[in-house]
Each structure stands twice: as C-alpha cells, then as structure tokens.
Scaffold this active site. Structure first.
Site, PDB file in Angstrom:
ATOM      1  N   GLY A  30       0.804  -1.218   0.000  1.00  0.00           N
ATOM      2  CA  GLY A  30       0.000   0.000   0.000  1.00  0.00           C
ATOM      3  C   GLY A  30       0.838   1.269   0.000  1.00  0.00           C
ATOM      4  CG  HIS A  36       3.341   0.594  -5.498  1.00  0.00           C
ATOM      5  ND1 HIS A  36       3.538   1.654  -4.644  1.00  0.00           N
ATOM      6  CD2 HIS A  36       3.894  -0.485  -4.886  1.00  0.00           C
ATOM      7  CE1 HIS A  36       4.168   1.248  -3.570  1.00  0.00           C
ATOM      8  NE2 HIS A  36       4.417  -0.043  -3.681  1.00  0.00           N
ATOM      9  NE  ARG A 187      10.488   1.433   5.321  1.00  0.00           N
ATOM     10  CZ  ARG A 187      10.375   0.151   4.930  1.00  0.00           C
ATOM     11  NH1 ARG A 187      10.716  -0.185   3.697  1.00  0.00           N
ATOM     12  NH2 ARG A 187       9.930  -0.774   5.747  1.00  0.00           N
TER      13      ARG A 187
END
Ligand code: PAF
Length: 283
Positions: A30, A36, A187
């Site tokens: 997620g 992604h 991150r």
C-alpha cells in the site's frame, strides 16, 4: 473494481476468471506511488485480469523497524488502483493472513545472506518469501510483477518460484524515479525537507560510480568506496547501512567470471532507511 478481504471469496471469483482469462498479480504493502502504478500498467498490458494485493506484512519487519508507523492510505490507494484499471484488490487483514497458531515459513537460504539480509537480518526475507508464497497460493497468477528497486527481493522471489515449482512468471519492473533521481518509495514520505533534498545523492552516487568505472577512472574494487564517499560528502547527516558491489546474478563477491554487477546501497536518514541500486556489465 472488486475489493475483497476474504480468501474463500477471492479463490472462488478467481477460479471463474481463470477459465477464460490470464491473471496478473502485483503484491504491495500500500501507500502506492508511481512505481507501483507502473507495475499495474505492465500487468494490464500483458495479462487479462489484474489483481493487486495490499497488506502490510508484519513478518518482514524486525521488532525495531517501522511496522507500526508504516504509512497507510486505504482510500487514496483504492482511487489510484481504480484509475489505473485494476480489476480486483485483495485487502486482507492480519488475522486472515496469519491466523492464530501460524507456524510455517518459506526461506531462501543463500540469496538472503548479503545486503539487506546482512543488516536487517534474514528474518526480513523469510517474511517476504512466506507472504509472497501465501499470496501466490491464494491468487494463483500466471504472471507476477516486482520492482527492480528491491533488487534482492526480486532475486529471492525468482529463486523461490524456481525452487518450489510455482507456475508463475516473475516480471521485473524498472525503478521509477522522482525528477531529481530519487527512487520512488513509500518511505520517502517520512523524509524531512532537508533530508529529501540530500537523499538525491544515493542515486547520483551510484550512477556516478558506475560511469567512472566504465570510463576507466576507478577499478571494480574502488566502486563501493567511491559511492560511499559521495553519499557521505553530500549527506553528512545520513548513516550508511551498506554500499556494496556484487555479482548481480549470484549476489556474491565479484570474481573474474562475473559478467553482471549490482551496486546497491541502504542509507538511513534519521530513522528512515532508503535503498537503491544500479546494475551494469563488467567492462
Ligand atoms: O515490496 C513489497 O512491497 C513487499 O515486500 C511485498 C513484496 C508486497 C511483500 O510484502
């Protein structure tokens, strides 16, 4: 777009889909970014039904790591996946993935030893291979897509698929970068503005080291030190976890037989650990 949390519903729906369509799978934790979404796009181009999983997998985090503060954005993720044309999102909770009494793990023994395995501990990759094995059993995809930013993870998953005879093709996706070159990562959202600015030195250091090597300015045994010095000079507040140049096919120290190299790094900015890598051939 269908969203399911339940394994039996997922299995029954996919068993119908499988009769007429090829299934592609993008596993994620997620907090999705362009990296992604580029995997979702690749998946849509080469398979007929795209499944994405979102699960922040506790078994791949060490007790000291950022499981509890790992960024989450369920609503934003679903919007992004819907816009990218995802067919099904599998969104299990912890009790579904790891019911009480869970005690079986999958471990790839050698490829997990260097790099992130050496500094995060081999339990990290044990957690990754276990959850991916479980997800592959649930989704049973024809193809699965993993980003090259997690170079060692990709190698570990390929090995697991080979060793355990999973009938799934692993397709690597190129690392997607911000305009200044920083590899996209969930991150990155933790970084302070100052750290975000200097974090660009990871990719710059790796690419410069590769270019200097190819230009004949530095030898193969000088690549690591060159990249590490560049990072230290440009982000003195950071802490290098590792900068290592390995045989890209075996993840071992390069030998005269080595043809392909990977120069990989992990660097802490405060508590945030960023990774990046560049692959190149021996000149
Ligand atoms: O790369 C990730 O996001 C995770 O390691 C993965 C492959 C989804 C397994 O939890």
């Amino acid at each position: 777009m269908i969203v399911l949390k339940d394994i039996s519903k997922l299995r029954s729906l996919l068993s119908d889909v499988r009769k007429t369509k090829t299934i592609g799978f993008v596993p994620t934790m997620g907090f999705l970014h362009e990296g992604h979404i580029s995997l979702v796009k690749m998946c849509k181009e080469s398979t007929e039904f795209t499944v994405v999983s979102i699960f922040v997998n506790p078994t791949q985090f060490a007790p000291t790591e950022d499981l509890n503060r790992y960024p989450r954005d369920e609503k934003g993720d679903l919007e992004k996946l819907e816009n990218a044309g995802t067919d099904l999102v599998f969104f299990p909770d912890k009790a579904t993935m790891y019911p009480g009494g869970f005690q079986t793990y999958v471990e790839v023994q050698e490829l997990t030893k260097p790099l992130c395995g050496a500094t995060r501990g081999t339990s990290h990759f044990r957690g990754v291979s276990t959850v991916v094995a479980k997800l592959f059993n649930m989704v049973q995809p024809d193809k699965a897509f993993f980003g090259k930013k997690d170079f060692q993870q990709l190698a570990v998953i390929k090995q697991m698929v080979k060793d355990l005879n999973y009938p799934v093709e692993i397709i690597p996706g190129e690392t997607v970068r911000e305009n200044d070159g920083l590899a996209m990562s969930s991150r990155n959202s933790y970084l302070s503005p100052a750290d975000r600015k200097s974090s660009v030195c990871l990719s710059r250091g790796l690419f410069l080291a590769r270019d200097k090597y190819h230009a004949g300015d530095i030898r193969i045994d000088e690549i690591e030190l060159f990249a590490a010095d560049f990072i230290k000079a440009n982000a003195p507040q950071s802490r290098i976890d590792y900068v290592q140049c390995l045989d890209a096919d075996k993840l071992t120290i390069p030998t005269p037989e080595t043809k392909n190299l990977v120069l990989a790094c992990a660097v802490f900015f405060q508590r945030t650990r960023l990774i990046d890598n560049v692959t190149f051939t021996v000149s």
